[in-house]
Design a protein around this motif. Structure first.
Motif, short mmCIF file in Angstrom:
data_model
loop_
_atom_site.label_atom_id
_atom_site.label_comp_id
_atom_site.label_asym_id
_atom_site.label_seq_id
_atom_site.Cartn_x
_atom_site.Cartn_y
_atom_site.Cartn_z
N VAL A 94 0.88 -1.30 -0.02
CA VAL A 94 -0.10 0.22 0.50
C VAL A 94 0.98 1.25 -0.06
CG1 VAL A 94 -1.26 1.41 1.26
CG2 VAL A 94 -1.90 -0.73 1.39
N LEU A 95 1.87 1.50 0.66
CA LEU A 95 2.85 2.63 0.85
C LEU A 95 3.70 2.35 -0.49
CD1 LEU A 95 4.33 2.10 5.09
CD2 LEU A 95 2.06 3.66 3.74
N ARG A 96 3.78 1.71 -0.99
CA ARG A 96 4.34 1.80 -2.08
C ARG A 96 3.66 2.35 -3.14
NH1 ARG A 96 7.54 -4.20 -2.26
NH2 ARG A 96 5.40 -5.15 -3.32
N ALA A 97 2.24 1.91 -3.50
CA ALA A 97 1.89 2.68 -4.17
C ALA A 97 1.34 3.90 -3.56
CB ALA A 97 0.68 1.81 -4.04
N LEU A 98 1.36 4.48 -2.84
CA LEU A 98 1.13 5.61 -2.42
C LEU A 98 2.06 6.54 -2.43
CD1 LEU A 98 0.26 7.00 1.12
CD2 LEU A 98 2.24 8.28 0.02
N THR A 99 3.74 6.15 -2.62
CA THR A 99 4.92 6.38 -3.19
C THR A 99 4.68 7.00 -4.49
OG1 THR A 99 6.42 5.78 -1.38
CG2 THR A 99 7.32 6.36 -3.48
N LYS B 53 -3.05 6.97 4.48
CA LYS B 53 -2.08 6.97 4.67
C LYS B 53 -2.13 5.43 2.63
CE LYS B 53 0.05 5.77 9.01
NZ LYS B 53 -0.72 6.01 9.36
N GLN B 54 -3.41 4.86 2.51
CA GLN B 54 -3.39 3.94 1.71
C GLN B 54 -4.17 5.50 0.37
OE1 GLN B 54 -5.99 0.86 1.85
NE2 GLN B 54 -7.60 1.59 -0.23
N LYS B 55 -3.70 5.14 -0.44
CA LYS B 55 -5.03 6.56 -1.89
C LYS B 55 -4.12 5.44 -3.53
CE LYS B 55 -2.74 10.53 0.37
NZ LYS B 55 -2.08 10.31 0.88
N PRO B 56 -5.03 5.63 -3.87
CA PRO B 56 -6.59 5.37 -3.29
C PRO B 56 -7.24 4.53 -2.43
CG PRO B 56 -7.02 4.52 -5.78
CD PRO B 56 -5.60 3.95 -5.13
N HIS B 57 -8.41 5.70 -1.87
CA HIS B 57 -9.16 4.69 -1.23
C HIS B 57 -10.96 4.92 -1.33
CE1 HIS B 57 -8.07 8.28 1.29
NE2 HIS B 57 -9.32 8.60 2.16
N ASP B 58 -11.05 5.04 -1.84
CA ASP B 58 -12.55 5.46 -2.11
C ASP B 58 -13.49 4.87 -2.14
OD1 ASP B 58 -11.08 5.68 -5.04
OD2 ASP B 58 -12.66 6.03 -6.09
N LYS B 59 -12.93 3.20 -2.97
CA LYS B 59 -13.74 2.69 -2.81
C LYS B 59 -13.99 1.76 -1.25
CE LYS B 59 -13.54 1.81 -8.05
NZ LYS B 59 -12.46 2.71 -8.38
N ASP B 60 -12.69 1.63 -0.75
CA ASP B 60 -12.80 1.07 0.70
C ASP B 60 -14.12 2.27 1.41
OD1 ASP B 60 -11.67 -1.33 -0.02
OD2 ASP B 60 -9.79 -0.38 0.90
N ASN B 61 -13.84 3.30 0.74
CA ASN B 61 -14.20 4.98 2.39
C ASN B 61 -15.85 4.59 1.50
OD1 ASN B 61 -15.70 8.04 1.45
ND2 ASN B 61 -15.10 7.05 3.24
N ALA B 62 -16.70 4.02 0.75
CA ALA B 62 -17.82 3.26 0.71
C ALA B 62 -18.63 2.40 0.71
CB ALA B 62 -17.97 3.33 -1.04
N GLY C 151 -25.57 -0.53 11.50
CA GLY C 151 -23.62 0.00 12.04
C GLY C 151 -23.49 0.66 11.80
N VAL C 152 -21.75 1.28 12.24
CA VAL C 152 -21.37 2.24 12.48
C VAL C 152 -20.91 2.72 11.46
CG1 VAL C 152 -20.14 3.85 13.88
CG2 VAL C 152 -22.17 2.13 14.78
N ASP C 153 -20.95 4.06 11.00
CA ASP C 153 -19.80 4.11 9.72
C ASP C 153 -19.21 5.29 10.07
OD1 ASP C 153 -18.55 4.88 7.65
OD2 ASP C 153 -20.64 5.63 6.27
N PHE C 154 -17.82 4.64 9.96
CA PHE C 154 -16.22 5.07 11.17
C PHE C 154 -15.51 6.29 9.69
CE2 PHE C 154 -17.43 2.45 14.56
CZ PHE C 154 -17.19 4.06 15.61
N ASN C 155 -16.40 5.98 9.06
CA ASN C 155 -15.88 7.38 7.74
C ASN C 155 -13.71 6.82 8.14
OD1 ASN C 155 -17.83 8.97 8.70
ND2 ASN C 155 -16.70 9.26 10.29
N PHE C 156 -13.62 5.79 6.66
CA PHE C 156 -12.65 4.72 6.79
C PHE C 156 -11.97 6.09 5.70
CE2 PHE C 156 -9.49 2.83 3.75
CZ PHE C 156 -9.06 2.10 4.89
N ASN C 157 -10.27 6.31 5.88
CA ASN C 157 -9.92 7.39 5.39
C ASN C 157 -8.33 6.77 4.81
OD1 ASN C 157 -8.48 7.90 7.74
ND2 ASN C 157 -8.47 10.17 7.55
N GLY C 158 -8.82 5.66 5.27
CA GLY C 158 -7.21 5.08 4.66
C GLY C 158 -6.07 4.71 5.01
N TRP C 159 -6.75 4.23 6.30
CA TRP C 159 -5.82 4.64 7.70
C TRP C 159 -4.86 6.39 7.96
CZ3 TRP C 159 -4.95 0.74 4.10
CH2 TRP C 159 -6.16 -0.52 4.45
N GLY C 160 -5.23 7.09 8.24
CA GLY C 160 -4.96 8.35 8.30
C GLY C 160 -4.35 8.79 6.90
#
Length: 382
Positions: free
Chosen positions: A11-16, A154-163, A143-152
């Motif tokens: 994931v961090l390689r992808a971020l870079t 760190k994961q980009k993209p995370h738009d699909k996981d956010n939804a 269900g509680v939606d905790f607004n996933f944002n890619g672990w602060g």
């Protein structure tokens, strides 16, 4: 996850590769997302309960890893492990595998007929963190939606996981509870009786909840999860993508009983062993929501020299086990003595359940484990 590296490695390689530009997402730290049009009304606070993992499940959710930019050459191997784990859990309870629509047929072929593949877009396999945290309220599951944002971020993209949380709740007709907290499902561990364990490094962190104090976050957790007491551990900041989730550190097996990750004898001290020592100190002086002292049982890691098939970046912690209906899934690392010791402890803690050891070397290389890859939905409240 609790080891001295900075995964999720790929994931961090992808971020870079992508760069630090932010990707559009409805999850902003401290900002609640809007209620989905046409969804059920959000649950109303009061008589709310976060159940324990060992209670009855309606199903287990998993996700089909989607991107070569994340897993690179390891994508076929990690998909094979996810399919094998899904088939194994499906022997005990229904398994729903979330997959991008264009990957659904291939995922179904890999998993076989015992697993239900549902076409919901995902970025990666970490269902524990992206699927909503389920609560019980007024005789129903929500269900509680905790607004996933890619672990602060760190994961980009995370738009699909956010939804994912919103999509799962819509698919199964479950009420969506909003919160301003940004967090992940692996952040939380409960005894089902009002006690919650969390790490401060993951939640009281500007990359998720900027400007919010521990007291403010605790009050909101009590409100949205229905817990009465929160036990805070220091955790570790910035040395893994999760900022040290609790589910590789400390796990309840019953109210008042905690299994605590512990480094193998002779392992040099590091940030993670010091975090475990700090958690032990907290637990030694703590009581649970019922006012009772907490029993701590060590869950020793394997000897690093005897671990087989896992890389130096892998998560090596038995604490990342998963309790399913009539079963417990635990990682198998290749140190026969340590593997058997962990299985014996889990057998003693969960009598009557089958202990199922699983080798997850590729999943672990990405910075997670069995628990990180699964997410339980409780059965219908009685």
């Amino acid at each position: 996850m609790f080891h001295s590296f900075l995964p999720r490695r790929t994931v961090l390689r992808a971020l870079t590769a992508i760069g630090a530009a932010s990707v559009g997402s409805s999850a902003c730290s401290g900002s609640p997302a809007a209620t989905e049009t046409g969804s059920l009304e959000p649950a109303v606070a009061g008589a709310r309960r976060l159940g324990a993992e060992w209670e009855s499940h309606a199903r287990t959710y998993m996700s089909w890893p989607a991107s070569t930019s994340i897993w690179e050459e390891d994508l076929p191997a990690v998909r094979e492990e996810i399919a094998g784990l899904a088939r194994a859990i499906a022997g005990y309870e229904p398994v729903v595998l979330l997959a991008r629509p264009e990957h659904a047929d291939a995922a179904q072929r890999a998993c076989g007929d015992t697993v239900e593949v549902v076409p919901i877009p995902v970025d990666d396999l970490w269902a524990r963190d992206t699927v909503p945290v389920f609560i019980e309220e007024a005789g129903r599951v929500a269900g509680v939606d905790f607004n996933f944002n890619g672990w602060g971020g760190k994961q980009k993209p995370h738009d699909k996981d956010n939804a994912v949380a919103r999509s799962v709740l819509g698919k199964y007709g479950l009420a969506r509870t909003e919160t301003w907290i940004t967090a992940e499902g692996g952040s939380f561990e409960t005894d089902g009786a009002g006690t919650l364990m969390v790490t401060e490094s993951s939640l009281v962190n500007d990359n998720r909840n900027k400007g919010k104090s521990r007291q403010e976050i605790e009050a909101e957790l009590k409100k949205v999860l229905g817990v009465q007491k929160v036990l805070w551990f220091a955790g570790v900041r910035g040395e893994d993508i999760t900022d040290a989730h609790v589910d590789c550190l400390a796990r309840f097996t019953a109210p008042g009983v905690v299994l605590l990750d512990k480094a193998a004898p002779g392992t040099p001290p590091d940030s993670w062993s010091r975090a475990a020592d700090q958690a032990r100190q907290v637990l030694a002086g703590a009581t649970d929501a019922r006012g009772k002292a907490i029993q701590v049982i060590d869950l020793l890691q394997p000897d690093p020299d005897k671990v087989e098939g896992y890389g130096e970046d892998s998560v090596i912690s038995y604490a990342n086990f998963y309790v399913a209906n009539q079963s417990v899934f635990v990682p198998k690392f290749g140190d026969a003595t340590a593997d058997e010791r962990a299985q014996r402890i889990l057998r003693e803690q969960f009598p009557g359940r089958e202990i199922v050891p699983v080798k997850i070397s590729t999943i672990a290389s990405g910075g997670g484990g069995i628990h990180c890859s699964t997410h339980d939905q409780p059965g219908q409240p009685s």
